[in-house]
Scaffold this motif. Structure first.
Motif, PDB file in Angstrom:
ATOM      1  N   LEU A 118       0.828  -1.201   0.000  1.00 15.15           N
ATOM      2  CA  LEU A 118       0.000   0.000   0.000  1.00 15.15           C
ATOM      3  C   LEU A 118       0.862   1.249   0.000  1.00 15.15           C
ATOM      4  O   LEU A 118       1.833   1.359   0.753  1.00 15.15           O
ATOM      5  CB  LEU A 118      -0.901   0.017   1.238  1.00 15.15           C
ATOM      6  CG  LEU A 118      -1.896  -1.141   1.383  1.00 15.15           C
ATOM      7  CD1 LEU A 118      -2.701  -0.970   2.667  1.00 15.15           C
ATOM      8  CD2 LEU A 118      -2.831  -1.209   0.187  1.00 15.15           C
ATOM      9  N   ASP A 119       0.505   2.197  -0.854  1.00 12.82           N
ATOM     10  CA  ASP A 119       1.171   3.490  -0.815  1.00 12.82           C
ATOM     11  C   ASP A 119       0.224   4.589  -0.335  1.00 12.82           C
ATOM     12  O   ASP A 119       0.558   5.771  -0.350  1.00 12.82           O
ATOM     13  CB  ASP A 119       1.746   3.861  -2.186  1.00 12.82           C
ATOM     14  CG  ASP A 119       0.703   3.810  -3.289  1.00 12.82           C
ATOM     15  OD1 ASP A 119      -0.491   3.611  -2.973  1.00 12.82           O
ATOM     16  OD2 ASP A 119       1.067   3.982  -4.467  1.00 12.82           O
ATOM     17  N   HIS A 120      -0.982   4.173   0.092  1.00 12.89           N
ATOM     18  CA  HIS A 120      -1.955   5.110   0.645  1.00 12.89           C
ATOM     19  C   HIS A 120      -2.976   4.294   1.434  1.00 12.89           C
ATOM     20  O   HIS A 120      -3.116   3.074   1.220  1.00 12.89           O
ATOM     21  CB  HIS A 120      -2.651   5.913  -0.460  1.00 12.89           C
ATOM     22  CG  HIS A 120      -3.177   5.044  -1.581  1.00 12.89           C
ATOM     23  ND1 HIS A 120      -4.233   4.177  -1.431  1.00 12.89           N
ATOM     24  CD2 HIS A 120      -2.767   4.915  -2.865  1.00 12.89           C
ATOM     25  CE1 HIS A 120      -4.467   3.555  -2.571  1.00 12.89           C
ATOM     26  NE2 HIS A 120      -3.581   3.987  -3.464  1.00 12.89           N
ATOM     27  N   PRO A 121      -3.694   4.902   2.359  1.00 19.10           N
ATOM     28  CA  PRO A 121      -4.735   4.165   3.095  1.00 19.10           C
ATOM     29  C   PRO A 121      -5.748   3.565   2.125  1.00 19.10           C
ATOM     30  O   PRO A 121      -6.103   4.179   1.113  1.00 19.10           O
ATOM     31  CB  PRO A 121      -5.365   5.238   3.978  1.00 19.10           C
ATOM     32  CG  PRO A 121      -4.306   6.267   4.140  1.00 19.10           C
ATOM     33  CD  PRO A 121      -3.564   6.292   2.841  1.00 19.10           C
ATOM     34  N   SER A 122      -6.202   2.360   2.449  1.00 18.68           N
ATOM     35  CA  SER A 122      -7.129   1.648   1.571  1.00 18.68           C
ATOM     36  C   SER A 122      -8.241   1.011   2.388  1.00 18.68           C
ATOM     37  O   SER A 122      -8.095   0.750   3.585  1.00 18.68           O
ATOM     38  CB  SER A 122      -6.399   0.558   0.775  1.00 18.68           C
ATOM     39  OG  SER A 122      -5.434   1.109  -0.092  1.00 18.68           O
ATOM     40  N   ASP A 139      -4.051   1.247   6.803  1.00 22.30           N
ATOM     41  CA  ASP A 139      -3.284   2.464   6.526  1.00 22.30           C
ATOM     42  C   ASP A 139      -1.853   2.223   6.070  1.00 22.30           C
ATOM     43  O   ASP A 139      -1.238   3.114   5.467  1.00 22.30           O
ATOM     44  CB  ASP A 139      -3.256   3.354   7.770  1.00 22.30           C
ATOM     45  CG  ASP A 139      -4.617   3.949   8.077  1.00 22.30           C
ATOM     46  OD1 ASP A 139      -5.412   4.121   7.132  1.00 22.30           O
ATOM     47  OD2 ASP A 139      -4.898   4.223   9.259  1.00 22.30           O
ATOM     48  N   ASP A 140      -1.293   1.032   6.371  1.00 20.76           N
ATOM     49  CA  ASP A 140       0.129   0.843   6.069  1.00 20.76           C
ATOM     50  C   ASP A 140       0.442  -0.636   5.901  1.00 20.76           C
ATOM     51  O   ASP A 140      -0.436  -1.505   6.035  1.00 20.76           O
ATOM     52  CB  ASP A 140       0.998   1.452   7.175  1.00 20.76           C
ATOM     53  CG  ASP A 140       0.583   0.996   8.567  1.00 20.76           C
ATOM     54  OD1 ASP A 140       0.106  -0.154   8.711  1.00 20.76           O
ATOM     55  OD2 ASP A 140       0.742   1.784   9.522  1.00 20.76           O
ATOM     56  N   PRO A 160      -9.174   2.645  -2.762  1.00 17.29           N
ATOM     57  CA  PRO A 160      -8.481   3.715  -2.039  1.00 17.29           C
ATOM     58  C   PRO A 160      -9.401   4.358  -1.015  1.00 17.29           C
ATOM     59  O   PRO A 160     -10.587   4.582  -1.297  1.00 17.29           O
ATOM     60  CB  PRO A 160      -8.091   4.695  -3.151  1.00 17.29           C
ATOM     61  CG  PRO A 160      -9.020   4.397  -4.274  1.00 17.29           C
ATOM     62  CD  PRO A 160      -9.321   2.941  -4.201  1.00 17.29           C
ATOM     63  N   TYR A 161      -8.857   4.618   0.148  1.00 17.75           N
ATOM     64  CA  TYR A 161      -9.637   5.323   1.159  1.00 17.75           C
ATOM     65  C   TYR A 161      -9.733   6.789   0.771  1.00 17.75           C
ATOM     66  O   TYR A 161      -8.720   7.449   0.521  1.00 17.75           O
ATOM     67  CB  TYR A 161      -8.993   5.184   2.538  1.00 17.75           C
ATOM     68  CG  TYR A 161      -9.647   6.071   3.573  1.00 17.75           C
ATOM     69  CD1 TYR A 161     -10.868   5.722   4.110  1.00 17.75           C
ATOM     70  CD2 TYR A 161      -9.056   7.265   3.957  1.00 17.75           C
ATOM     71  CE1 TYR A 161     -11.498   6.538   5.034  1.00 17.75           C
ATOM     72  CE2 TYR A 161      -9.675   8.090   4.880  1.00 17.75           C
ATOM     73  CZ  TYR A 161     -10.900   7.720   5.414  1.00 17.75           C
ATOM     74  OH  TYR A 161     -11.516   8.536   6.323  1.00 17.75           O
TER      75      TYR A 161
END
Length: 292
Positions: A118-122, A139-140, A160-161
């Motif tokens: 993940l490169d962003h919250p999902s 988140d990570d 994606p969140y």
């Protein structure tokens, strides 16, 4: 008319309200499709079928019973195919994107461990929607590893969140009539969020949102359904679609459902009287749009 509710909970407020409106002049009954000791076809018993069946349950047994009814020419709302289609979040997202609906970007993996870093919250969800399925925010990388350990064999989708107000816009449609409310999101509770969702009823619903909700029904072949929208600066973004959800506390929803049941029942009776023909299956998720 004879109307049958396919559900384990005929006391659900929406169903009970519609039944109360219908029962003075029509016969309303319920059938629980979840008796494991009886084959789906044998649950019906002898005698003629009902004039219409309302498919509130979404379990494999309920879907099997609905398919059997459709094969015998009975109208079912929503159809078994459309109901089953909306339980696969991958198929749902693909059809929505092909149809130009503003659905959240969605990727699929056979397991949580199969998702890329993940490169962003999902938001991670079970691919197959069901009671007790997985819906959570990650988140990570550490959170993703922990989730993989807790759900090692679960097919999943990731979205994606998107930051919002802490609320979801819930739109419900019954035969084209749109109902709506805001509900607190389980995934987002930002500091400073208001204590309530504010006024958000049909009068406050923008016309483009109502049109979007109706368009979902056309694309997915649904007559009774729910559309979950992000409430926030990125809207409109559809994050979920549900066949025959629980619509509680919405004035006019039982009346709309009762009217729909009678209309579908009468159309079926008229079709049979016109030529003794088998009824066509109710509308499904649009196969032409889906390329299936």
């Amino acid at each position: 008319m004879r109307i049958c509710l396919l559900t384990a909970d005929p006391g659900h407020p929406l169903l009970a309200g519609a039944a109360a409106l219908l029962s003075p002049r029509h016969r309303v009954e319920s059938l629980d499709p979840h008796r494991d000791d009886v084959p789906a076809a044998e649950l019906l018993g002898p005698g003629p079928l009902a004039d219409v069946y309302l498919l509130k349950a979404r379990t494999p047994r309920a879907l099997a019973l609905a398919r059997h009814l459709e094969e015998r020419g009975a109208p079912v709302v929503n159809s078994a195919a459309a109901t089953a289609f909306c339980q696969d979040r991958t198929d749902m997202a693909e059809l929505a994107h092909r149809s130009g609906l503003p659905f959240a970007a969605t990727r699929t993996a056979a397991t949580v461990a199969g998702l890329p870093a993940l490169d962003h919250p999902s938001v991670i969800k079970s691919r197959h929607s069901r009671r007790g399925d997985l819906v959570t925010r990650v988140d990570d990388a550490a959170g993703l590893r922990a989730l993989a350990e807790a759900w090692p064999d679960e097919p999943v989708v990731a979205q994606p969140y998107l930051a919002g107000t802490g609320w979801d816009q819930k739109l419900w449609v019954v035969a084209g009539q749109v109902f709506c409310a805001r509900r607190r999101s389980e995934l987002s509770e930002p500091a400073g969020a208001p204590d309530d969702g504010g006024t958000f009823g049909p009068r406050e619903l923008p016309a483009d949102r109502a049109e979007l909700a109706r368009r979902v029904g056309e694309v997915f072949g649904l007559d009774v359904y729910g559309v979950d929208l992000l409430d926030g600066p990125a809207e409109p973004v559809i994050v979920d679609i549900n066949a025959f959800p629980g619509i509680r506390g919405q004035a006019g929803a039982p009346e709309a459902l009762a009217a729909l049941a009678l209309r579908v029942a009468r159309e079926g009776v008229e079709a049979r009287q016109a030529g003794g023909l088998r009824l066509p299956a109710p509308r499904d998720a649009r196969r032409d749009t889906a390329g299936r």
